[in-house]
Write a protein that holds these residues in place. Structure first.
Motif, PDB file in Angstrom:
ATOM      1  N   SER A 112      45.448  43.049  36.189  1.00  0.00           N
ATOM      2  CA  SER A 112      45.143  44.126  37.148  1.00  0.00           C
ATOM      3  C   SER A 112      45.103  43.579  38.579  1.00  0.00           C
ATOM      4  O   SER A 112      45.554  44.243  39.520  1.00  0.00           O
ATOM      5  N   MET A 113      44.607  42.347  38.763  1.00  0.00           N
ATOM      6  CA  MET A 113      44.616  41.738  40.097  1.00  0.00           C
ATOM      7  C   MET A 113      46.052  41.497  40.564  1.00  0.00           C
ATOM      8  O   MET A 113      46.386  41.725  41.742  1.00  0.00           O
ATOM      9  N   ALA A 114      46.915  41.069  39.639  1.00  0.00           N
ATOM     10  CA  ALA A 114      48.318  40.847  40.000  1.00  0.00           C
ATOM     11  C   ALA A 114      48.970  42.156  40.419  1.00  0.00           C
ATOM     12  O   ALA A 114      49.736  42.208  41.386  1.00  0.00           O
ATOM     13  N   LYS A 115      48.654  43.241  39.717  1.00  0.00           N
ATOM     14  CA  LYS A 115      49.214  44.543  40.084  1.00  0.00           C
ATOM     15  C   LYS A 115      48.692  44.983  41.444  1.00  0.00           C
ATOM     16  O   LYS A 115      49.437  45.527  42.256  1.00  0.00           O
ATOM     17  N   THR A 116      47.407  44.732  41.664  1.00  0.00           N
ATOM     18  CA  THR A 116      46.821  45.091  42.960  1.00  0.00           C
ATOM     19  C   THR A 116      47.477  44.278  44.069  1.00  0.00           C
ATOM     20  O   THR A 116      47.801  44.823  45.140  1.00  0.00           O
ATOM     21  N   ILE A 117      47.676  42.981  43.843  1.00  0.00           N
ATOM     22  CA  ILE A 117      48.321  42.137  44.856  1.00  0.00           C
ATOM     23  C   ILE A 117      49.756  42.599  45.081  1.00  0.00           C
ATOM     24  O   ILE A 117      50.245  42.641  46.211  1.00  0.00           O
ATOM     25  N   VAL A 120      40.618  37.708  26.516  1.00  0.00           N
ATOM     26  CA  VAL A 120      41.396  38.949  26.612  1.00  0.00           C
ATOM     27  C   VAL A 120      40.963  39.748  27.841  1.00  0.00           C
ATOM     28  O   VAL A 120      41.805  40.245  28.604  1.00  0.00           O
ATOM     29  N   SER A 121      39.650  39.858  28.060  1.00  0.00           N
ATOM     30  CA  SER A 121      39.189  40.622  29.234  1.00  0.00           C
ATOM     31  C   SER A 121      39.563  39.909  30.526  1.00  0.00           C
ATOM     32  O   SER A 121      39.943  40.556  31.515  1.00  0.00           O
ATOM     33  N   ALA A 122      39.512  38.560  30.541  1.00  0.00           N
ATOM     34  CA  ALA A 122      39.926  37.819  31.738  1.00  0.00           C
ATOM     35  C   ALA A 122      41.414  38.012  31.998  1.00  0.00           C
ATOM     36  O   ALA A 122      41.852  38.172  33.147  1.00  0.00           O
ATOM     37  N   THR A 123      42.213  38.026  30.932  1.00  0.00           N
ATOM     38  CA  THR A 123      43.654  38.245  31.080  1.00  0.00           C
ATOM     39  C   THR A 123      43.931  39.637  31.622  1.00  0.00           C
ATOM     40  O   THR A 123      44.785  39.821  32.505  1.00  0.00           O
ATOM     41  N   ILE A 124      43.199  40.616  31.118  1.00  0.00           N
ATOM     42  CA  ILE A 124      43.360  41.994  31.620  1.00  0.00           C
ATOM     43  C   ILE A 124      42.995  42.051  33.100  1.00  0.00           C
ATOM     44  O   ILE A 124      43.684  42.693  33.906  1.00  0.00           O
TER      45      ILE A 124
END
Length: 198
Positions: free
Chosen positions: A169-174, A161-165
């Motif tokens: 967040s990385m996808a949003k940053t990208i 779950v934390s890795a998915t979060i």
């Protein structure tokens, strides 16, 4: 966790209801009507009775012979008393053997009932011990499943779950970076157009 708990409770209750239910009519289910262990205790008393009858007959003949000896006038009173005592003892022995012969079938039947009741107690104890062992195995399996969930699956679930979060967040940053680059490219294109126009 709730689903696992419901599954375990359902399994245990269905097993306990299955193991405690016995058919109402043993004739409908032949599996439950036949005993697990059936003992047939029998003793052939004909040989014993014949031996006791032969012994009694011999005793009667001995008593008759002793009475004939006792009727002899040449015996002393002491010898006659000994013969009479011997005849009485033989008569008591004959009566005792006859009583034994009469009570022998009853004693054998009593012993048979004792063996059957003891084997039934053994069977009941064996069944109880098997159910107890089976219950222990089920309880151990439940403990193992709960431990696996608590110490292996739950930490892995939290990690996933934390890795998915983090990936989200990385996808949003990208995505934000891509939008910023796009805006920056548009600005560069506008600047180049203005420079070309001059």
């Amino acid at each position: 966790m709730a689903r696992l708990f419901i599954f375990i409770c359902t399994t245990l209750f269905s097993y306990s209801s299955w193991s405690s239910s016995e058919p109402e009519n043993n004739e409908t289910n032949p599996f439950f009507s036949a005993p697990l262990i059936q003992l047939n205790v029998s003793v052939d008393t004909a040989g014993i009775e014949r031996a006791i009858d032969d012994t009694n007959q011999s005793m009667y003949e001995l008593v008759d012979a002793l009475k004939q000896v006792g009727d002899n006038r040449e015996l002393t009173p002491k010898q006659m008393e000994v013969i009479a005592l011997t005849v009485n003892n033989i008569n008591q022995l004959t009566e005792s053997s006859t009583d034994v012969m009469k009570t022998l079938p009853v004693a054998i039947e009593y012993a048979k009932q004792a063996v059957v009741s003891n084997s039934q107690l053994f069977y009941n104890d064996l069944k109880f011990n098997i159910l107890l062992l089976l219950g222990g195995v089920v309880a151990a399996l439940v403990v193992v499943i709960v431990c696996l969930y608590w110490f292996v699956i739950r930490p892995m679930q939290n990690t996933i779950v934390s890795a998915t979060i983090n990936v989200v967040s990385m996808a949003k940053t990208i995505e934000l970076t891509a939008k910023s680059l796009e805006e920056s490219n548009k600005t560069h294109v506008n600047i180049l157009r203005k420079l070309e126009q001059e």
